[in-house]
Design an enzyme around this catalytic site. Structure first.
Site, short mmCIF file in Angstrom:
data_model
loop_
_atom_site.label_atom_id
_atom_site.label_comp_id
_atom_site.label_asym_id
_atom_site.label_seq_id
_atom_site.Cartn_x
_atom_site.Cartn_y
_atom_site.Cartn_z
N LYS A 79 33.92 32.74 52.62
CA LYS A 79 35.02 32.68 51.66
C LYS A 79 35.68 34.05 51.60
O LYS A 79 34.99 35.07 51.66
CB LYS A 79 34.43 32.29 50.30
CG LYS A 79 35.46 32.03 49.21
CD LYS A 79 34.76 31.58 47.94
CE LYS A 79 35.73 31.21 46.85
NZ LYS A 79 35.04 30.74 45.62
N SER A 154 36.79 26.38 43.96
CA SER A 154 37.70 27.26 44.66
C SER A 154 37.30 27.53 46.11
O SER A 154 38.12 28.01 46.89
CB SER A 154 37.83 28.59 43.92
OG SER A 154 36.58 29.25 43.92
N SER A 178 32.51 26.17 41.85
CA SER A 178 33.33 26.43 43.04
C SER A 178 32.63 26.31 44.39
O SER A 178 33.29 26.36 45.42
CB SER A 178 33.97 27.82 42.95
OG SER A 178 35.05 27.81 42.07
#
Lengths: 486, 96
Positions: A79, A154, A178
């Site tokens: 990420k 996310s 997330s």
């Protein structure tokens, strides 16, 4: 079957038997990216050259007959909020669009030591604020199961990359769901470890008392392998817990006999998506048939957790994001009169709407005259949310629930309604508030063919139990074997 | 209405953000609806409840005070939007 479609543990075995090379594996993943990335858009940055160089180094070690570290040659996606030395780290924000970290996050250093091949950095909601990856300042990521729907967020890019075979495994971060929610929506496995188990050094902060890095993988075995590498005390993170890290692969046992599994009635509210409800109830029945004892429990403050979270997380965020001022790194507005004007223009031009909304909300909750009414009140309610879990864990070994109230929703459906978007995390964020562990695994599909996730929640530092339950469920079902058609 | 446009302007100033008129109207509306939702926390009596700011029972964390390697000056400045002679450069803040 192509190499990029296999799990890390399968590739690990093949590599050691000399059936493939690290370069072949990495090239297979890069080819797959070439083939489908235009549709999925999981990555902000792809480090083709760096990945092949890392792969060749592993092959050289193999040739020399050296002992290979556990993740040797396994392509991984990160990420884009984890600092990678010399490789752009943007948080999917305009304000960090050109930021190149001078150091590696602790998790990144650990992955490198353990031989993982870093493929690139994945798209996310800006500063990890969102549940659909639509808050990225750059572009939307599509759900590989239906390109018109969101991958969740996310960590949507990481989950989509693993689901679309554009990476074998990935890391995400989880502040209110997330990792788990995008894992559920993309039909993969995602684990949020206990707060303090994984170092946050080099993870760009959103809400420091809630953030935690964790694995997103194709199956539970890969999850355990990755947990073995990333957990552990780090003196560079003062909130890192000094606890012993077990070998998580010891918990890969197809056995839940005698385990007490709680089902909280508050996690099946009126109006819950019937397909999600059915899939989770069926999962409970299967675990019962396999020898677990299913116990109905109550987590009475569940209904307050969402409101509570949306005071605490924005308050911490407003404070954390004060550092983006256009001075030391990141974007600086081109045109300003004085220092204050520079700050204001830089931040107004650099942050997107959701980030601004949360900074506003958090600043308000912390501002003079409102601190007691909002922030202090929220910290007290957080105690009640945590106590719900403490009491439940006196009666049960772990808890199962839906991960997300719905399967993947359409792009654009919730972008103008922040509260509706926030509800996506209603079953995941209490776990962050309590600082405990949760894993999401595939447990079914909607009639449209979209994945449904089962959440297994465990006691602090007892990831072993939830890995065991998740593994047992996986061994007795084949939801995790299905792949999206792209 | 819990917060007015004036409150939004004040908070934006505290947060060092400029908002245009459209944004002010939007955030006033959205923050009000979010804060209304948060009203439900007041249904709970928390007078005798201790706040939890952190889940781990960690107090002060100390480390040995010893010299360790740090980043080189040029690495620290590599991402600076403006720099001069090994320093971050900012607009003038002290009057002559």
């Amino acid at each position: 079957m192509k190499l990029c479609e296999l799990t890390a543990h399968e590739l690990k075995d093949m590599l050691r038997k000399g059936e493939t090379s690290s370069r072949e594996i990495t090239e297979s993943v890069l080819d797959r990216i070439q083939e489908v990335e235009e549709k999925v858009k999981a990555y902000v940055t792809i480090d083709r050259e760096g990945a092949l160089k890392q792969a060749d180094e592993i092959d050289e070690k193999l040739k020399q007959g050296e002992q290979l570290p556990p993740l040797a040659g396994i392509p991984i996606a990160l990420k884009d909020n984890m600092c990678t030395k010399g490789l752009k780290t943007t948080c999917s924000s305009k304000i960090l669009e050109n930021f190149v970290p001078p150091y590696d996050a602790t998790v990144v250093a650990k992955l490198k030591e353990n031989g993982a091949v870093i493929i690139g950095k994945t798209n996310m909601d800006e500063f990890a604020m969102g549940s659909s990856t639509e808050n990225s300042a750059f572009f939307n990521t599509a759900n590989p199961w239906d390109l018109t729907t969101v991958p969740g967020g996310s960590s949507g890019g990481s989950a989509a990359a693993v689901a679309a075979d554009e990476a074998v495994m990935a890391l995400g971060s989880d502040t209110g769901g997330s990792i788990r929610q995008p894992a559920a929506l993309c039909g993969v496995v995602g684990l949020k470890p206990t707060y303090g188990f994984v170092s946050r050094y080099g993870l760009i902060a959103f809400a420091s008392s809630l953030d935690q890095i964790g694995p997103i993988t194709r199956d539970v075995t890969d999850c355990a392998l990755l947990m073995n590498v990333i957990c552990g005390h780090d003196p560079r993170d003062s909130t890192s817990a000094d606890v012993k890290v077990p070998d998580f692969t010891r918990f890969l046992r197809n056995d839940v006999k005698g385990l007490r599994i709680g089902i909280p009635k508050e996690y099946f509210p009126e109006g819950i998506n019937p397909e999600v409800e059915k899939a989770v109830i069926n999962a409970g029945k299967l675990l019962e048939e396999l020898g677990a004892e299913i116990i109905e429990i109550s987590l009475p403050h569940t209904d307050y957790a969402l409101a509570d979270y949306y005071i605490i997380a924005p308050a911490e965020a407003s404070s954390n994001l004060a550092r983006y001022d256009g001075i030391q790194y990141g974007y600086r507005s081109q045109d300003y009169d004085d220092l204050i004007d520079l700050y204001k223009k830089t931040r107004s031009e650099g942050f997107g709407p959701e980030v601004k909304r949360r900074i506003m909300l958090g600043t308000y909750a912390l501002s003079s005259g409102y601190y007691d009414a909002y922030y202090l009140k929220a910290l007290k309610v957080r105690t009640l949310v945590k106590q719900d879990f403490d009491r439940a864990f006196e009666k049960v070994d772990c808890i199962i629930s839906p991960t997300s109230p719905t399967p993947a929703f359409k792009m654009g459906e919730k972008v103008d309604d922040p509260l509706a978007m926030y509800l996506s995390d209603v079953f995941t964020l209490p776990v962050n508030m309590a600082g405990i562990a949760g894993i999401s695994i595939p447990c079914g599909f909607s009639k449209e063919g979209l994945p449904i996730g089962l959440q297994v929640i465990g006691k602090p530092f007892d990831e072993g139990t939830i890995i065991q339950v998740a593994y047992t469920f996986e061994q007795n079902t084949d939801f995790h074997k299905r792949k999206p058609e792209l | 209405m819990k917060i007015t446009k004036k409150d939004v302007e004040h908070v934006a100033m505290l947060a060092r953000l400029y908002l245009d008129e459209e944004e002010k109207a939007k955030y006033t509306r959205q923050l009000n609806s979010i804060l209304d939702y948060m009203e439900k926390l007041n249904q709970l009596d928390t007078e005798k409840v201790e706040p939890t700011s952190h889940v781990l029972p960690i107090k002060n964390v100390f480390r040995k005070d010893r010299v360790e390697e740090s980043l080189a000056n040029e690495e620290v400045l590599a991402n600076a939007p403006d720099k001069e002679n090994g320093y971050f450069k900012v607009p003038k803040i002290i009057e002559d």
